[in-house]
Design an enzyme around this catalytic site. Structure first.
Site, PDB file in Angstrom:
ATOM      1  N   SER A  65      17.866 -62.911  34.957  1.00 56.46           N
ATOM      2  CA  SER A  65      17.054 -63.353  35.786  1.00 56.46           C
ATOM      3  C   SER A  65      16.951 -62.548  37.098  1.00 56.46           C
ATOM      4  CB  SER A  65      17.777 -64.672  36.384  1.00 56.46           C
ATOM      5  OG  SER A  65      17.897 -65.552  35.360  1.00 56.46           O
ATOM      6  N   HIS A 102      -3.664 -50.688  39.202  1.00 53.37           N
ATOM      7  CA  HIS A 102      -4.864 -50.388  39.933  1.00 53.37           C
ATOM      8  C   HIS A 102      -4.428 -48.882  40.176  1.00 53.37           C
ATOM      9  CE1 HIS A 102      -6.421 -54.409  40.686  1.00 53.37           C
ATOM     10  NE2 HIS A 102      -4.818 -54.793  40.706  1.00 53.37           N
ATOM     11  N   ARG A 135      17.483 -52.332  34.218  1.00 52.57           N
ATOM     12  CA  ARG A 135      18.085 -51.319  33.595  1.00 52.57           C
ATOM     13  C   ARG A 135      19.039 -51.703  32.481  1.00 52.57           C
ATOM     14  NH1 ARG A 135      22.206 -52.200  36.469  1.00 52.57           N
ATOM     15  NH2 ARG A 135      23.380 -51.262  37.908  1.00 52.57           N
ATOM     16  N   THR A 145      10.098 -52.374  34.736  1.00 53.68           N
ATOM     17  CA  THR A 145       9.254 -51.488  35.143  1.00 53.68           C
ATOM     18  C   THR A 145       8.969 -50.346  33.748  1.00 53.68           C
ATOM     19  OG1 THR A 145      10.518 -49.955  36.254  1.00 53.68           O
ATOM     20  CG2 THR A 145       9.573 -51.715  37.563  1.00 53.68           C
ATOM     21  N   ASN A 200       9.091 -71.602  30.063  1.00 51.92           N
ATOM     22  CA  ASN A 200       9.435 -72.673  31.252  1.00 51.92           C
ATOM     23  C   ASN A 200       8.490 -72.925  32.314  1.00 51.92           C
ATOM     24  OD1 ASN A 200      11.054 -74.529  32.604  1.00 51.92           O
ATOM     25  ND2 ASN A 200      12.800 -73.748  31.868  1.00 51.92           N
TER      26      ASN A 200
END
Length: 187
Positions: free
Chosen positions: A161, A116, A181, A166, A86
């Protein structure tokens, strides 16, 4: 021993300099193609398809990306059949981003392979790295989701959403939140 180019280092997950002349030129190429794609009219479907074929590394059939779309290189993006992104999708594809078949991205989904060094003294040298992202078949990623470097999202999973992914998410689950989670397993 032959020294690796900065591009070879980038693609192998090593620290590299993104200011390398070749990498800068490749990003400019991707930005020019993305600009042309983003400026195209909704009924210019043939033009849009041709631009995406030139921009993306590999794409399956029934590819649909709503402009605006942004990426770093394009050639590191591998997309399966029946892919939909989208509006306002961003893919920092310094490493490979693999999207399986039947993957759907809500608006403003962002996928970041770039990373980084955590230590300021190392980060201040200008070095960076990249880790691949894999989104397996039949995954739906809700709007505003951010997917971090090195993540794999398992087949049949739905990401809610606004999530920040991570770490790896298993197959056939609904997962959401910041950090993302597993909320429950899907049948």
């Amino acid at each position: 021993m032959i020294d690796k180019t900065e591009k070879q280092k980038m693609l192998s997950g090593e620290l590299y300099r993104s200011s390398d002349r070749l990498l800068v030129e490749e990003r400019k190429r991707a930005r020019r193609l993305a600009k042309t794609f983003n400026d195209s009219l909704p009924d210019e479907t043939e033009k849009r398809s041709a631009i995406l074929r030139e921009l993306l590394g590999t794409s399956g059939s029934n590819l649909h990306i709503e402009p605006p779309f942004y990426c770093d290189y394009g050639y590191n993006l591998v997309v399966g059949d029946n892919f939909y992104a989208n509006f306002n999708c961003i893919v920092l594809d310094c490493a490979q981003v693999i999207m399986g078949h039947n993957v759907f991205l809500g608006p403003a989904v962002q996928l970041y392979t770039a990373t980084h060094p955590l230590a300021a003294k190392d980060r201040d040298t200008g070095l960076e790295a990249a880790k691949p992202i894999t989104v397996e078949d039949s995954v739906w990623i809700g709007g505003g989701t951010i997917i971090n470097p090195g993540v794999t999202i398992g087949r049949g999973t739905t990401i809610g959403s606004g999530s920040t992914v991570t770490r790896n998410i298993p197959a056939n689950v609904f997962a959401a939140g910041n950090p993302c989670r597993v909320i429950h397993h899907l049948s």
